[in-house]
Structures are given as C-alpha cells and as structure tokens.
Design a protein around this motif. Structure first.
Motif, PDB file in Angstrom:
ATOM      1  N   SER A  24     100.186 -46.728  35.141  1.00  0.00           N
ATOM      2  CA  SER A  24      99.081 -47.687  35.135  1.00  0.00           C
ATOM      3  C   SER A  24      97.833 -47.004  35.664  1.00  0.00           C
ATOM      4  O   SER A  24      97.911 -46.172  36.564  1.00  0.00           O
ATOM      5  N   SER A  26      95.359 -48.637  37.150  1.00  0.00           N
ATOM      6  CA  SER A  26      94.717 -49.481  38.153  1.00  0.00           C
ATOM      7  C   SER A  26      94.657 -48.711  39.461  1.00  0.00           C
ATOM      8  O   SER A  26      95.560 -47.960  39.796  1.00  0.00           O
ATOM      9  N   SER A  28      91.696 -52.721  41.790  1.00  0.00           N
ATOM     10  CA  SER A  28      90.546 -52.708  40.883  1.00  0.00           C
ATOM     11  C   SER A  28      90.809 -51.756  39.719  1.00  0.00           C
ATOM     12  O   SER A  28      91.672 -50.896  39.771  1.00  0.00           O
ATOM     13  N   ALA A  29      90.038 -51.939  38.668  1.00  0.00           N
ATOM     14  CA  ALA A  29      90.225 -51.127  37.468  1.00  0.00           C
ATOM     15  C   ALA A  29      89.360 -49.875  37.526  1.00  0.00           C
ATOM     16  O   ALA A  29      88.283 -49.879  38.125  1.00  0.00           O
ATOM     17  N   THR A  60      86.764 -47.266  36.035  1.00  0.00           N
ATOM     18  CA  THR A  60      85.612 -47.482  35.162  1.00  0.00           C
ATOM     19  C   THR A  60      85.340 -46.287  34.262  1.00  0.00           C
ATOM     20  O   THR A  60      84.821 -46.446  33.165  1.00  0.00           O
ATOM     21  N   ARG A  66      95.297 -50.205  25.975  1.00  0.00           N
ATOM     22  CA  ARG A  66      95.064 -51.452  26.706  1.00  0.00           C
ATOM     23  C   ARG A  66      96.396 -52.188  26.886  1.00  0.00           C
ATOM     24  O   ARG A  66      97.184 -52.282  25.949  1.00  0.00           O
ATOM     25  N   GLY A  76      94.087 -54.242  31.390  1.00  0.00           N
ATOM     26  CA  GLY A  76      93.670 -52.946  31.930  1.00  0.00           C
ATOM     27  C   GLY A  76      94.085 -51.827  30.996  1.00  0.00           C
ATOM     28  O   GLY A  76      94.451 -52.057  29.843  1.00  0.00           O
ATOM     29  N   TRP A  77      94.035 -50.624  31.496  1.00  0.00           N
ATOM     30  CA  TRP A  77      94.391 -49.446  30.716  1.00  0.00           C
ATOM     31  C   TRP A  77      95.623 -48.787  31.311  1.00  0.00           C
ATOM     32  O   TRP A  77      95.807 -48.776  32.520  1.00  0.00           O
TER      33      TRP A  77
END
Length: 193
Positions: free
Chosen positions: A12, A14, A19-20, A22, A163, A167-168
């Motif tokens: 993940s 995250s 938080s994600a 950027t 995705r 999120g990514w």
C-alpha cells in the motif's frame, strides 16, 4: 522504511499516519556486467542503454505513455527526467519518472513501469539493476524491486501503480519479456492489467 518486493508482492502506498502520498518517483538503476576473457580486460565493460517507461491505462485501454521520446504525459501528471544511455557506476538512479498522484486523471487507474534494453543486450549483460519507488516529498524509499538472475530477455515489466480503495497500491511484477521498446511489450503488459 523501505520494503524489498519479490515478484508479485504488493504494498500500500498510504503513509504511516494514514494520509495519502501526493508525489512519487520511480527510479531505475543498472550497471553493465563485467565481460569475461582476455579482450574484456582491454575493452572494459560494454555500454548498455536501458530505458524506463510509464504506460498509463484506463482499464485495459492504453491512454498515454511517458518515455525518452515523450518525456511528459499529455495531462502533465507523469514526467520522465531524461534518457541515460549507459547506466551508472554507483547505487543511484540512472533514470527517473515522477508521478504527481493528485494530478493523475481519475479515469487512469493503472501506471505500468517497464524497462527495455534499447541497444538489444540481454539482462545477462546487466548487473545491479533495480526499480524503486520514493516518496518525492520526503525522499524516503518506499519499495524496491531488484532485477535478479540475468537471463536471455531484453525487457522487464517491472511494477505497476494502481488505484485501490481510494488510494494507490504498488505491485512488483518482475516479468521478463522481449523487446527493445515499450511498444514491443504491449501484448505482455496486457496480461498484468
């Protein structure tokens, strides 16, 4: 803390505080493997031109590509920093691709990273090759996939960002392939979408 990924593993993207991310940077590094034999001592290592590419997909449809002849995606969210024709002597990145995750259009759900030997040498002639993902904001390495074992192939489908759940995620693919350009790899990439 970086995660060393094996073929097929996922991580993940995250942050630990939830938080994600950027902005991320995909780095590619490599060296030419030493030649063997008497002439190798005279001529030194052979130059090898590996090329990193980022293929952007909406579902299974190819939407855009970023590589040494098209350095920025049409929407500006993915940017290649330039072509390295010979690889490096150290442990740093020889080619990098920057991805501004917040600017990636919502219809693009996968970004596949590939590596090709443009000069046609096989990966048996490459050593210390790796692909890594870095948090561009902090400089922290998030994940690393090491090319291992050489081989008679001339390309590698390295990893993909995709995705998932708002999120990514990153998945290490590590699939050997044949081809000098990203176009040669499109049929092999399709199996990983």
């Amino acid at each position: 803390m970086s995660v060393n990924l094996g073929k097929g593993q996922q991580v993940s993207l995250s942050k630990s505080d939830g938080s994600a991310l950027t902005s991320v940077r995909m780095g590619l590094g490599w060296q030419a493997a030493p030649r063997k034999g008497f002439l190798a001592k005279l001529t030194g290592p052979r130059e090898i031109d590996l090329d990193a590419s980022a293929l952007l997909f909406a579902g299974r449809e190819s939407v855009d590509v970023v590589y040494f002849q098209h350095l920025t995606s049409d929407d500006g969210s993915v940017r290649h920093t330039g072509d390295n024709l010979v690889g490096g002597a150290g442990s740093g990145d020889d080619e990098t691709i920057l991805v501004d995750l917040g600017r990636v259009p919502v219809h693009i759900d996968q970004i596949v990273f590939t590596v090709n030997s443009f000069t046609g040498q096989t990966f048996a002639e490459v050593q210390n090759a790796f692909c890594r993902l870095i948090d561009e904001t902090t400089g922290q390495e998030l994940a690393r996939y090491t090319l291992s074992g050489g081989g008679t192939y001339t390309a590698q489908i390295m990893a993909k960002l995709y995705r998932a759940g708002g999120g990514w995620q990153l998945k290490a693919i590590g699939e050997p392939a044949a081809g000098r350009t990203f176009q040669d790899l499109l049929p092999a990439v399709a199996a990983h979408l």
